[in-house]
Every structure is written in C-alpha cells, then in structure tokens.
Enzyme design. Structure first.
Site, short mmCIF file in Angstrom:
data_model
loop_
_atom_site.label_atom_id
_atom_site.label_comp_id
_atom_site.label_asym_id
_atom_site.label_seq_id
_atom_site.Cartn_x
_atom_site.Cartn_y
_atom_site.Cartn_z
N GLU A 115 29.64 -93.34 -28.38
CA GLU A 115 29.91 -91.90 -28.33
C GLU A 115 31.01 -91.70 -27.31
OE1 GLU A 115 27.57 -87.72 -27.48
OE2 GLU A 115 26.41 -89.44 -28.18
N HIS A 153 26.75 -85.74 -33.85
CA HIS A 153 27.07 -85.24 -32.51
C HIS A 153 26.74 -83.75 -32.42
CE1 HIS A 153 29.28 -84.11 -28.91
NE2 HIS A 153 29.28 -85.40 -28.59
N ASP A 176 29.01 -91.76 -23.60
CA ASP A 176 29.55 -90.41 -23.71
C ASP A 176 30.80 -90.23 -22.83
OD1 ASP A 176 29.80 -87.88 -24.70
OD2 ASP A 176 28.04 -87.06 -23.71
#
Length: 326
Positions: free
Chosen positions: A2, A160, A284
C-alpha cells in the site's frame, strides 16, 4: 503493498472537479508538503527511502482519491497514462518496485481490459480499487466485469479506503474545528468505516458467490470489520442468500495488511481470526512513518514464529502473485 504515488496529470484532474465529486479532504492531504514530494517521486529517492527503512520491495499504487472520482472520459484517458508511467518506474528499478494498476471503474469494460493489459503486458500484480465509483459502491453490478477479469487473471484487487460521501461527512464527521473534521472523515475513522462497509457489501451482494476465486486485499487490519467479525457473523445467520458461512469469505477470499498500523494486538487478533496464511505486510508510504527500528525489526518482534514471519513479510504475497495468469 500500500505504497503510493501520484503524477501531475492526476493532480490537475482532481483540481478541476466540481462538487460533489471533488474530494477536498483527501486532495488537501495529498498536497501537504510532507506527502506531495514523496508521492511524486518514484525514482532513485524512493528506493533510497526503502533502503533506509529496510524494505526490499514496494508495490506502488495511485494515491487516493484515484481515478474513481473523475468523469468517465478523464478516467479512461488517465488510466493508461498512469499505468504506463508506473511501468517505466518498475522497469527502471527491477526487483525493487512492482505495480498495482489504476482502473477507470466508471467504464467497467475498459477497466477490465486495462487490468488485463497491465497484468499481461506491463507485468503488474493486480490493481488497487477504491470504495466507490462516484455514486456506485464497489459491489454495484455494473462493476462486475472488473471482478470477472481479476478472477480470470488470478490477480488480486487491493481495496483502499475513500473519503465518505459529502452528506455522510456533514452528518457524522463535521465538528467545530475544520482540521478535526478532516481527520475524522479520513484517517481518523471515516475512511475505515467506509471501506469496511464495502468489504461486507461485496459479501452480502454476492460478488464472492459469483466469483468464488476472487481475491481482495484489505488494509488497516480489515478496516475495523475484522474486530467485529464475531458480531457480524452472528447477524449473518439470519441472511439466507449467502453460499457460505460469513467467516469463510474472510478466510478464503481476503488478505489483510497493517497499512502502517504496527500494533501487535491488531496482528495477533487478525492471526487468531484469519490465520497466518492471510496476512501480508504493508507500510502505507508515505503517510505512515516506518517503525523506529525499521521494517525487519518490526517483523521479527511480532511474536510470530520464523515461518509465520516469512509468510507475513513476503511469502504470502509471493505465493499469491505466483498464481497470476500472464
């Protein structure tokens, strides 16, 4: 997996949108100095940041709000531009960067074709999709050609979070402090509730029953839903439309990542509910800082045994992507 990027053409398209589709909270976050620079860099500086954190590979994906808030013509035009730009970066850093396709979900047939091109021609590992495509939730039947293509390719879709609709933000997340309102509607809670609801909609509206081999990856340890799974499963007993027990969809059609939420309690709960074969690492980037001691130290101090650590760090991802039909 991610790990985000953005290109100038996308930022420009976001800026030209009118309400209600313009996602001001998310766009403001993407424009912050601390994020805008790293998001726009998918060259040597990105790899240097990976080295500093002890990360061998990033699977890059277009940052939210992505293509799904754009009008169809712009989304279709920009999906190819975005994916080709990402493919250039992946080719320039073999073994270090991989890619998730950006898809124009408002044109499902063209999005499905682009997913096939991205996997078979560009070597991507699937696609990242957001919770909604304008007024349509992810489970909307118009979008099913994308799920059909993903299942046929054995390519995963990473779900997401997306900023909740304006009416929801105004009703639930608006407080006196504008900054607090933005935080509540995004990373504070709104993103996660919204994406968690979408996971459940995929189940209850029959997406996984129609495409039983479809694999969806969920960040932030299942977007809250995983921690209420026993309660949700209890309620699902009264739903007669499902082909399988609710827990089976989580254990057979989904994978879960931390997305920078490094708390060991979250990890332990996920393993207890779902098992070590369904967890994958994600940081992330650039929104969450790496653990102070680096990624390898975090993995080795999770409390997992050696075999489970290897599955979490990369093994489950490698096993999943090895089955992609190219």
């Amino acid at each position: 997996m991610e790990e985000h990027f953005v290109i100038p053409e996308i930022v420009d398209a976001w800026s030209k949108l009118d309400a209600p589709w313009r996602d001001d909270p998310a766009v403001r976050v993407m424009a912050m100095d601390r994020f805008a620079g790293p998001l726009g860099d998918i060259s040597d500086s990105r790899v240097a940041a990976m080295d500093a954190a002890g990360m061998d590979v990033q699977v890059l994906s277009l940052a939210p709000p992505g293509l799904q808030i754009l009008d169809t013509a712009d989304a279709v035009a920009l999906q190819r531009v975005t994916n080709d730009r990402l493919a250039e970066a992946v080719r320039a850093h073999p073994g270090r960067l991989q890619g998730f396709a950006a898809l124009a979900m408002s044109a499902p047939d063209k999005a499905a074709a682009e997913l096939e091109r991205a996997v078979k021609e560009l070597g991507f590992q699937g696609a990242m999709v957001l919770s909604r495509t304008r007024e349509h939730s992810l489970d909307h039947r118009d979008l099913w050609p994308v799920f059909e293509a993903a299942e046929a390719l054995n390519a995963p879709l990473y779900l997401h979070p997306q900023t909740p609709p304006l009416a929801v933000r105004d009703t639930y997340y608006q407080v006196d402090d504008p900054g607090a309102s933005t935080a509540l509607s995004l990373f504070g809670l709104g993103w996660h509730y919204d994406a968690g609801v979408q996971l459940l909609r995929l189940i209850f509206n029959g997406v996984f029953d129609r495409f039983p081999n479809l694999q969806v990856i969920s960040g932030h340890w299942g977007e809250v839903v995983l921690f209420y799974l026993e309660r949700i499963a209890e309620g699902a007993r009264f739903v007669n439309a499902l082909d399988r027990p609710l827990i089976d969809y989580f254990r057979e059609n989904m994978y879960f990542t931390p997305s920078g939420m490094y708390g060991e309690r979250y990890l332990r709960w996920t393993v207890e509910m779902i098992g070590v074969d369904r967890i994958m690492f994600a940081s992330d980037y650039p929104f969450m800082a790496p653990p102070e001691a680096g990624m390898p130290d975090y993995v080795t101090h999770t409390g997992l045994d050696q075999e489970a650590q290897e599955k979490f760090a990369s093994g489950n991802w490698e096993r999943l992507t090895a089955g992609i039909k190219r």
